[in-house]
Design a protein around this motif. Structure first.
Motif, PDB file in Angstrom:
ATOM      1  N   ILE A   9      -3.421   9.848   0.215  1.00  0.00           N
ATOM      2  CA  ILE A   9      -2.586  11.049   0.231  1.00  0.00           C
ATOM      3  C   ILE A   9      -2.785  11.790   1.554  1.00  0.00           C
ATOM      4  N   LEU A  10      -1.679  12.075   2.243  1.00  0.00           N
ATOM      5  CA  LEU A  10      -1.688  12.960   3.410  1.00  0.00           C
ATOM      6  C   LEU A  10      -1.235  14.332   2.922  1.00  0.00           C
ATOM      7  N   LEU A  11      -2.095  15.339   3.060  1.00  0.00           N
ATOM      8  CA  LEU A  11      -1.853  16.628   2.403  1.00  0.00           C
ATOM      9  C   LEU A  11      -1.944  17.779   3.393  1.00  0.00           C
ATOM     10  N   ASP A  12      -0.865  18.550   3.481  1.00  0.00           N
ATOM     11  CA  ASP A  12      -0.853  19.744   4.331  1.00  0.00           C
ATOM     12  C   ASP A  12      -1.718  20.832   3.690  1.00  0.00           C
ATOM     13  N   ILE A  13      -2.392  21.635   4.510  1.00  0.00           N
ATOM     14  CA  ILE A  13      -3.224  22.715   3.971  1.00  0.00           C
ATOM     15  C   ILE A  13      -2.378  23.943   3.650  1.00  0.00           C
ATOM     16  N   MET A  14      -1.613  24.411   4.637  1.00  0.00           N
ATOM     17  CA  MET A  14      -0.903  25.692   4.506  1.00  0.00           C
ATOM     18  C   MET A  14       0.446  25.484   3.822  1.00  0.00           C
ATOM     19  N   MET A  15       0.468  25.672   2.492  1.00  0.00           N
ATOM     20  CA  MET A  15       1.705  25.574   1.719  1.00  0.00           C
ATOM     21  C   MET A  15       1.781  26.764   0.770  1.00  0.00           C
ATOM     22  N   PRO A  16       2.988  27.261   0.483  1.00  0.00           N
ATOM     23  CA  PRO A  16       3.123  28.395  -0.445  1.00  0.00           C
ATOM     24  C   PRO A  16       2.819  27.974  -1.887  1.00  0.00           C
ATOM     25  N   VAL A  17       2.545  28.943  -2.732  1.00  0.00           N
ATOM     26  CA  VAL A  17       2.280  28.784  -4.170  1.00  0.00           C
ATOM     27  C   VAL A  17       0.960  28.050  -4.401  1.00  0.00           C
ATOM     28  N   MET A  18       0.914  26.772  -4.045  1.00  0.00           N
ATOM     29  CA  MET A  18      -0.311  25.990  -4.209  1.00  0.00           C
ATOM     30  C   MET A  18      -0.673  25.357  -2.871  1.00  0.00           C
ATOM     31  N   ASP A  19      -1.733  25.843  -2.227  1.00  0.00           N
ATOM     32  CA  ASP A  19      -2.085  25.308  -0.908  1.00  0.00           C
ATOM     33  C   ASP A  19      -2.812  23.972  -1.031  1.00  0.00           C
ATOM     34  N   GLY A  20      -3.155  23.390   0.120  1.00  0.00           N
ATOM     35  CA  GLY A  20      -3.778  22.070   0.127  1.00  0.00           C
ATOM     36  C   GLY A  20      -5.130  22.032  -0.568  1.00  0.00           C
ATOM     37  N   ASP A  32       0.854  -1.187   0.000  1.00  0.00           N
ATOM     38  CA  ASP A  32       0.000   0.000   0.000  1.00  0.00           C
ATOM     39  C   ASP A  32       0.890   1.237   0.000  1.00  0.00           C
ATOM     40  N   LYS A  33       0.538   2.203  -0.840  1.00  0.00           N
ATOM     41  CA  LYS A  33       1.409   3.360  -1.043  1.00  0.00           C
ATOM     42  C   LYS A  33       0.746   4.646  -0.552  1.00  0.00           C
ATOM     43  N   ILE A  34       1.539   5.452   0.132  1.00  0.00           N
ATOM     44  CA  ILE A  34       1.046   6.717   0.688  1.00  0.00           C
ATOM     45  C   ILE A  34       1.932   7.854   0.202  1.00  0.00           C
ATOM     46  N   LEU A  35       1.293   8.896  -0.318  1.00  0.00           N
ATOM     47  CA  LEU A  35       2.006  10.114  -0.709  1.00  0.00           C
ATOM     48  C   LEU A  35       1.803  11.155   0.387  1.00  0.00           C
ATOM     49  N   VAL A  36       2.898  11.655   0.958  1.00  0.00           N
ATOM     50  CA  VAL A  36       2.849  12.670   2.008  1.00  0.00           C
ATOM     51  C   VAL A  36       3.316  13.994   1.426  1.00  0.00           C
ATOM     52  N   VAL A  37       2.459  15.026   1.551  1.00  0.00           N
ATOM     53  CA  VAL A  37       2.761  16.326   0.947  1.00  0.00           C
ATOM     54  C   VAL A  37       2.776  17.397   2.044  1.00  0.00           C
ATOM     55  N   ASP A  38       3.942  18.027   2.253  1.00  0.00           N
ATOM     56  CA  ASP A  38       4.077  19.057   3.298  1.00  0.00           C
ATOM     57  C   ASP A  38       5.322  19.868   2.988  1.00  0.00           C
ATOM     58  N   ASP A  39       5.263  21.186   3.161  1.00  0.00           N
ATOM     59  CA  ASP A  39       6.427  22.026   2.884  1.00  0.00           C
ATOM     60  C   ASP A  39       7.381  22.092   4.071  1.00  0.00           C
ATOM     61  N   ASP A  40       6.996  21.482   5.202  1.00  0.00           N
ATOM     62  CA  ASP A  40       7.834  21.485   6.411  1.00  0.00           C
ATOM     63  C   ASP A  40       8.580  20.151   6.486  1.00  0.00           C
ATOM     64  N   MET A  41       9.898  20.184   6.369  1.00  0.00           N
ATOM     65  CA  MET A  41      10.692  18.954   6.359  1.00  0.00           C
ATOM     66  C   MET A  41      10.570  18.186   7.661  1.00  0.00           C
ATOM     67  N   MET A  42      10.389  18.889   8.780  1.00  0.00           N
ATOM     68  CA  MET A  42      10.248  18.202  10.061  1.00  0.00           C
ATOM     69  C   MET A  42       8.975  17.346  10.064  1.00  0.00           C
ATOM     70  N   ASN A  43       7.886  17.911   9.529  1.00  0.00           N
ATOM     71  CA  ASN A  43       6.647  17.141   9.447  1.00  0.00           C
ATOM     72  C   ASN A  43       6.802  15.934   8.537  1.00  0.00           C
ATOM     73  N   LEU A  44       7.501  16.121   7.412  1.00  0.00           N
ATOM     74  CA  LEU A  44       7.746  15.000   6.503  1.00  0.00           C
ATOM     75  C   LEU A  44       8.535  13.894   7.201  1.00  0.00           C
ATOM     76  N   ASP A  45       9.537  14.282   7.976  1.00  0.00           N
ATOM     77  CA  ASP A  45      10.358  13.294   8.683  1.00  0.00           C
ATOM     78  C   ASP A  45       9.518  12.520   9.709  1.00  0.00           C
ATOM     79  N   VAL A  46       8.668  13.242  10.444  1.00  0.00           N
ATOM     80  CA  VAL A  46       7.844  12.591  11.467  1.00  0.00           C
ATOM     81  C   VAL A  46       6.883  11.591  10.829  1.00  0.00           C
TER      82      VAL A  46
END
Length: 394
Positions: free
Chosen positions: A51-62, A5-19
């Motif tokens: 898909i796990l998707l962050d809302i607050m991202m620059p350029v194109m938000d969630g 099973d595959k999950i795409l994680v989208v977040d502009d914060d590297m710390m959140n991506l690592d967690v």
């Protein structure tokens, strides 16, 4: 959990991506993207199951990212869970309107993430399996008899439903009850009419969406045969129905807008040998169908009765809806047959949708599991379902 099973994680914060990588990578194949633009670019090759998707991202938000994903027919059925620190209702409603399935708030809770991810991946696979067999129906009709088709669809249905999680009803009921309490609280507070109207519209969206999901889960939840005997108990039918009616009173629509006449047999306990959750499911399926049948009626009436007849215990549910046509009466217990619409429209107050699984599962439980029977009386003035179950013998 499955490493395939595959999950795409989208977040502009590297710390959140690592967690999130640390939490999920042991059990799933995880791919990371630090922007909505990069997420869209990897969809074709990666083909995620969730898909796990962050809302607050620059350029194109969630919101914009989710909207673009859902506009693509190839990816529209991929569940999206918003990962957000925004905890206000308006942002959550905005997310559901663009097609997300759920949300997780920051800071992260390990158990919550695992539970929500697993639930939505299982639900996605269940829906895909059902759609697969529906799409194959036309081809099967050309080469196989109707009896063989129904046999194969029943087998497929059993495999699909084995993965549904039974404890989803508790949180859904809590959401509905909380929404009703909020509605009552709003009316007691000195809120300007314009703001009150807006708040109530948000609550209506929550209740409509939750009720639809609750109905779908009720229709799909049928236990595997191997689980049934270990959970059979001797129960009083009246007590089961009373408990369910008490629970339903938390729904203001059911409590205040439907006239009910309850006639429970009280000369002796109505003892039956059943799996309680299965019988509650049957009661809910019949009652929900009755409520849906009255959606056009300005005055809605439900009659619920229990009793004893021909050495059988029974309960009946009657409505004042438009009735079931004669040509449909012979088909209503077929898997995937429904007289309701099958697709959601933009109008949240439109005709109830159906999966064609509720009455099928009801028939399987009553006739096959308990050697009971179902009678239907229907005309233009309404429909009555009578459910007979053998009474308990020591």
């Amino acid at each position: 959990m499955n490493n395939n099973d595959k999950i795409l994680v989208v977040d502009d914060d590297m710390m959140n991506l690592d967690v999130l990588w640390e939490i999920l990578s042991d059990d799933y194949t995880v791919k990371l993207a630090d922007s909505g633009t990069k997420a869209l670019l990897v969809l074709d090759d990666f083909k995620p199951d969730l898909i796990l998707l962050d809302i607050m991202m620059p350029v194109m938000d969630g919101y914009e990212t989710a909207k673009k994903i859902k506009e693509n027919k190839v990816f529209e059925n991929i569940p999206i869970i918003f990962v957000t620190a925004l905890n206000d209702m308006e942002n959550k409603i905005k997310g559901f309107k663009v097609g997300i399935s759920d949300y997780i708030t920051k800071p992260f809770e390990y158990d919550e993430i695992i539970a929500r991810v697993e639930t939505h991946i299982r639900l996605k696979k269940a829906v895909e399996m059902i759609n697969k067999y529906n799409n194959e129906l036309e081809t099967m009709l050309e080469t196989r008899t109707k009896e063989l088709i129904n046999t194969e669809k029943k087998a497929a249905f059993s495999l699909v439903i084995a993965g549904i999680i039974h404890n989803l009803k508790g949180p859904l009921s809590g959401i509905l009850g909380g929404a009703d309490l909020l509605s009552l609280s709003f009316n007691k507070l000195n809120i300007p009419p314009k703001d009150l109207e807006k708040l109530n519209s948000f609550l209506d969206i929550i209740k409509i969406g939750t009720n639809k999901l609750d109905t779908m889960i009720n229709s799909m939840m049928i236990k595997a045969k191997t689980d049934e005997t270990s959970n059979i108990e001797v129960k009083d039918l009246n007590l089961l129905i009373k408990r369910e009616l008490t629970f339903l009173e938390a729904n203001l629509e059911f409590k205040n807008r439907i006239k009910k006449e309850i006639d429970l047999y009280d000369e002796e306990p109505l003892l039956i040998n059943v799996v309680p959750s299965e019988l509650v499911q049957v009661f809910q399926n019949i009652l929900n169908n009755a409520i849906d049948a009255m959606w056009k009626q300005s005055q809605k009436y439900i009659w619920i009765k229990t009793g004893v007849k021909d050495k059988m215990i029974f309960f009946s549910i009657k409505d004042n809806g438009t009735g079931i046509s004669k040509e449909n009466l012979d088909k209503i217990f077929d898997p995937f047959f429904t007289t309701k619409v099958k697709e959601k429209t933009d109008d949240e107050f439109s005709e109830p949708i159906g999966t064609g699984l509720g009455l099928y599962s009801t028939y399987q439980i009553i006739n096959n599991n308990y050697n009971g029977r179902i009678e239907i009386n229907s005309d233009k003035n309404g429909t009555e379902f009578i459910i007979y179950i053998p009474r308990y013998k020591e």
